[in-house]
Design a protein around this motif. Structure first.
Motif: not given
Length: 504
Positions: A26-28, A36
């Motif tokens: 869930g990170y860019r 996410w």
């Protein structure tokens, strides 16, 4: 068997030591802009042998500084496939040749390519994909894949111009469509039947040459003149090295020198040029990636591109420069204008990152440095026959602007399930259908290094090296067996039996 040792012994041992950091989700994503969408496994590497890292990248791992990570291919929004180029059989494309010729023109007479209004050079992809990757502890660290520095000047999600939906060569229509469509062509008289059919100019030239040859043979039959062949048998295509080593005027306007310096442990040459190299990196990050000046600190530069877990190693059958981590510096007229960060491993040269002076962006330094690194790989292979591949990092087919890596051919992609190499031509049809694909078409094939016995995985616990089975007996009631099995499955049975997994 348990081997007791000290910290000093371990720091000088030939073991790789890693600390599991688990899953990050869930990170860019820097490819599609999904806030996410990315997911990966991560380890912190305190030390790493070059053979262990070679085996890890052949299982989809990659390092950023001392942080080693592996995308979760069936969960991440933009699957990242490890790609390698067969350096010995590499064939430069027309675009590659144009890049080399432009650089040679610049060195000879100072001629700089003119950028188009959209910032591109004809026939070249844009410089730099800004990928935000895994952020290693203890401090956030921007991770950018080296040769991704060939594609974007901004992240995809920052481009909000009204013409963002247009392709690079597509321009808005100058007049309303209804005024230009469905216009019937004017009637014509057709071809003149009294005139001869049009012929290609090359056919006409060929016919004239044949006529001249026949005339010469008739006129000089008594002197036995051998006819000149239509094509020269020595007209072979130029090799990559031929373009790079092209002869220059006796007094060229610019002089380019490429220097290889060891970055870890830092050589005297690396230390002497460190400040100039760091200032170039800072300028690049601010101008190209719009990083705030306060984030491009010297310590961040060291952690990202200078610190490396790889041991420095020489071997009788290895390259003269040895194995490990290096900076390949491009010195133009006595100053550094670009730096390629490289790992030299037993089977390959692995590209880590590139940064360059923004004033020379029109020279397509990302492409130029990749071509120089392929030529460098071929040079090393003459000293070390096993070292024959050039790794370009990750290939991201779901991001059209990242497909340029597939133009360095012949090349292979790594199957994310069986960890065998598959020629990219066979992979593309699958990736056109689905962003994630097994790639290996053999349904019966499996992972040759699949986990067989987690008990044989090596563990470092309280300064003692032991198999995981012995560690589990000592730690009755320990609940980390699932973590150990996941780790050993990700690195493979062979690496699990060589690499020391740190347990507190």
């Amino acid at each position: 068997m348990i081997i007791h040792t000290s910290k000093t012994d371990l720091s000088h041992s030939m073991h790789s030591i890693v600390e599991l950091k688990g899953v990050k989700c869930g990170y860019r994503c820097g490819y599609c802009g999904n806030a996410w969408g990315k997911a990966s496994y991560g380890m912190w590497s305190h030390s790493m042998t070059v053979q262990d890292y070679q085996d890890l990248i052949d299982r989809g791992w990659r390092r950023s500084g001392k942080y080693v990570y592996k995308p979760i291919m069936n969960k991440t929004c933009c699957p990242q496939y490890t790609i390698r180029c067969h350096a010995l059989n590499f064939n430069p494309t027309k675009t590659h040749k144009k890049t080399l010729k432009r650089m040679n023109k610049f060195l000879s007479n100072g001629e700089m390519p003119v950028e188009r209004s959209d910032g591109k050079i004809e026939g070249e992809p844009m410089d730099s994909a800004h990928e935000e990757g895994v952020r290693p502890p203890p401090q956030d660290l921007l991770k950018i894949d080296h040769t991704d520095v060939e594609e974007f000047t901004t992240s995809p999600d920052t481009d909000s111009k009204s013409t963002a939906h247009l392709t690079p060569r597509e321009d808005p229509a100058p007049t309303p469509p209804e005024k230009t469509l469905h216009v019937a062509p004017k009637p014509g008289k057709g071809a003149d039947p009294n005139r001869p059919m049009c012929r290609k100019a090359k056919d006409i030239r060929k016919e004239r040459r044949l006529q001249k040859d026949e005339q010469k043979q008739q006129e000089g039959a008594s002197t036995s003149v051998t006819p000149v062949p239509l094509k020269s048998t020595s007209n072979q295509p130029k090799l990559l090295e031929d373009f790079i080593s092209e002869s220059f005027p006796t007094d060229p306007l610019h002089r380019l020198e490429v220097r290889l310096v060891r970055s870890n442990p830092p050589s005297p040459q690396f230390k002497a040029s460190f400040d100039a190299s760091y200032q170039l990196y800072k300028l690049y990050q601010i101008a190209i990636h719009m990083d705030p000046p306060e984030k491009t600190t010297e310590s961040q530069f060291k952690r990202f591109l200078c610190d490396s877990p790889l041991e420095a190693k020489t071997a009788p059958d290895g390259p003269d420069v040895g194995y490990g981590s290096f900076h390949q510096q491009y010195w133009l007229d006595g100053r550094i204008v670009a730096v390629g960060v490289l790992d030299i491993l037993p089977s390959c040269v692995s590209s880590v990152y590139l940064y360059y002076h923004p004033d020379f962006s029109s020279l397509s330094l990302g492409t130029y440095s990749a071509l120089r690194e392929i030529a460098f790989t071929k040079q090393l292979q003459k000293q070390s026959p096993k070292l024959s591949y050039y790794y370009l990092g990750f290939y991201v087919h779901s991001c059209p602007k990242m497909r340029y890596k597939g133009h360095y051919r012949p090349s292979d992609l790594l199957c994310p399930e069986t960890y065998v190499w598959v020629p990219i031509e066979r992979c593309l049809p699958h990736l056109d259908t689905s962003a994630y694909s097994r790639l290996n078409e053999d349904a019966k094939a499996g992972d040759a290094q699949a986990l067989r016995d987690v008990g044989r995985a090596l563990v470092l616990h309280r300064r003692a090296v032991m198999p995981y089975a012995a560690y589990a007996r000592k730690r009755k009631g320990s609940s980390d067996e699932k973590d150990a099995e996941q780790y050993a499955g990700l690195v493979g049975q062979t690496c699990a039996e060589r690499i020391l997994l740190y347990r507190s």
